[in-house]
Design a protein around this motif. Sequence first.
Motif, PDB file in Angstrom:
ATOM      1  N   HIS A   1      -5.711  -2.148   5.150  1.00  0.00           N
ATOM      2  CA  HIS A   1      -4.316  -2.713   5.188  1.00  0.00           C
ATOM      3  C   HIS A   1      -4.077  -3.953   4.459  1.00  0.00           C
ATOM      4  N   LEU A   2      -5.290  -4.089   3.547  1.00  0.00           N
ATOM      5  CA  LEU A   2      -5.224  -5.423   2.888  1.00  0.00           C
ATOM      6  C   LEU A   2      -3.975  -5.491   1.931  1.00  0.00           C
ATOM      7  N   HIS A   3      -3.405  -6.571   1.774  1.00  0.00           N
ATOM      8  CA  HIS A   3      -2.250  -6.787   1.200  1.00  0.00           C
ATOM      9  C   HIS A   3      -2.623  -7.641  -0.067  1.00  0.00           C
ATOM     10  N   VAL A   4      -2.173  -7.312  -1.323  1.00  0.00           N
ATOM     11  CA  VAL A   4      -2.422  -7.761  -2.738  1.00  0.00           C
ATOM     12  C   VAL A   4      -1.061  -7.991  -3.569  1.00  0.00           C
TER      13      VAL A   4
ATOM     14  N   GLU B   1       0.462  -7.131   4.915  1.00  0.00           N
ATOM     15  CA  GLU B   1       1.860  -6.916   4.933  1.00  0.00           C
ATOM     16  C   GLU B   1       2.562  -7.003   6.277  1.00  0.00           C
ATOM     17  N   THR B   2       3.845  -7.435   6.420  1.00  0.00           N
ATOM     18  CA  THR B   2       4.660  -7.585   7.743  1.00  0.00           C
ATOM     19  C   THR B   2       5.082  -6.187   8.345  1.00  0.00           C
ATOM     20  N   SER B   3       5.197  -5.227   7.120  1.00  0.00           N
ATOM     21  CA  SER B   3       5.509  -3.874   7.341  1.00  0.00           C
ATOM     22  C   SER B   3       4.641  -3.102   8.276  1.00  0.00           C
ATOM     23  N   ILE B   4       3.245  -3.493   7.974  1.00  0.00           N
ATOM     24  CA  ILE B   4       2.239  -2.770   8.742  1.00  0.00           C
ATOM     25  C   ILE B   4       1.482  -3.214   9.970  1.00  0.00           C
TER      26      ILE B   4
END
Length: 325
Positions: free
Chosen positions: A242-245, A273-276
Amino acid sequence: MSKLDHWIDNKIVQNLFVWFFLFLILLTSIQSENRALSALFAIALLAPPVYLNNLFILPLFRKKLLIFIFLFLLNTIIFTVVAVFFIKMGIEGDFKLEMFLNFFGIMILALVCAIAMKLARDSFTRRQEEKEAELKLLKAQLNPHFLFNTLNNLYGLSVIKSDKLPSLMLKLSDLLRYSLYETKETLVPLTKEIEYLENYISLEKIRLENTTQISLTKKGNLDDVSIAPMLLIVFVENAFKHLHVSNKEKGSVVISIKEEHNRITFSCVNTSETSILNEEHLEKGKSGIGLENAKKRLALIYPEKHELTIQKSEKLFSIVLTLHL
């Protein structure tokens, strides 16, 4: 299992300990010129009906209750008569009903205590077997989950014919070797688990290149510590899953392992990310398989000896696990 645990779990040792404890009780309670011999004689009279009852009569307790009660009373009466007969051979005087009733009460008490101890031990053994079976199942679920995610990475690189694929496969080989051959024990050295994490992180660095800042820090005396195998990787894998880049800023995964006062503190923080950040998504989605199993394993292996904290913010997802060893 240590040698001490092996001796403690040995049924023969357990039985000898119980009879020795009873011998000490009789030694202090019997009023006789030769108390030791009298105590041994009493145990010799009690042992046959106890083992006959526990081995052959007690199994009928749940299946045929009336037959169990009949055989229990018959066993008690027969060996009470035998005991009184031998006692009468050693003393002078007429037979007294009081002697029979006293020893009948002693026999009943001994058999009931023996039944209670056996039922408690069998219940404990059954719970241990169920626990081991569940742990094996959880491990079996964990390893394929990790392999599934890694093979997805391999597939993506093979599609674009990336030159990173050979290095990635070597790292995967090291990871699989550990997970298949070195995690059969209940506990493994923490240093091996850390080495496993480092190999996994190296694998992810090859995939992510310069898009993510990744760090792993270690502190304290980690050489003499053992933990459950494949426990920490679940949280690290979840961080990368769930890494956000983004194009504007790099992602980050910060991992730390610290030993202090016979306590291990593991933390893993990643940009997200806020969505996850919805917890239902995390528990029921692909990553939730590993996280849910990790919680179950912690509850089984470290009951009342661990704290797991999961925090979510707008841009960060963090996990802090404390193990009291």
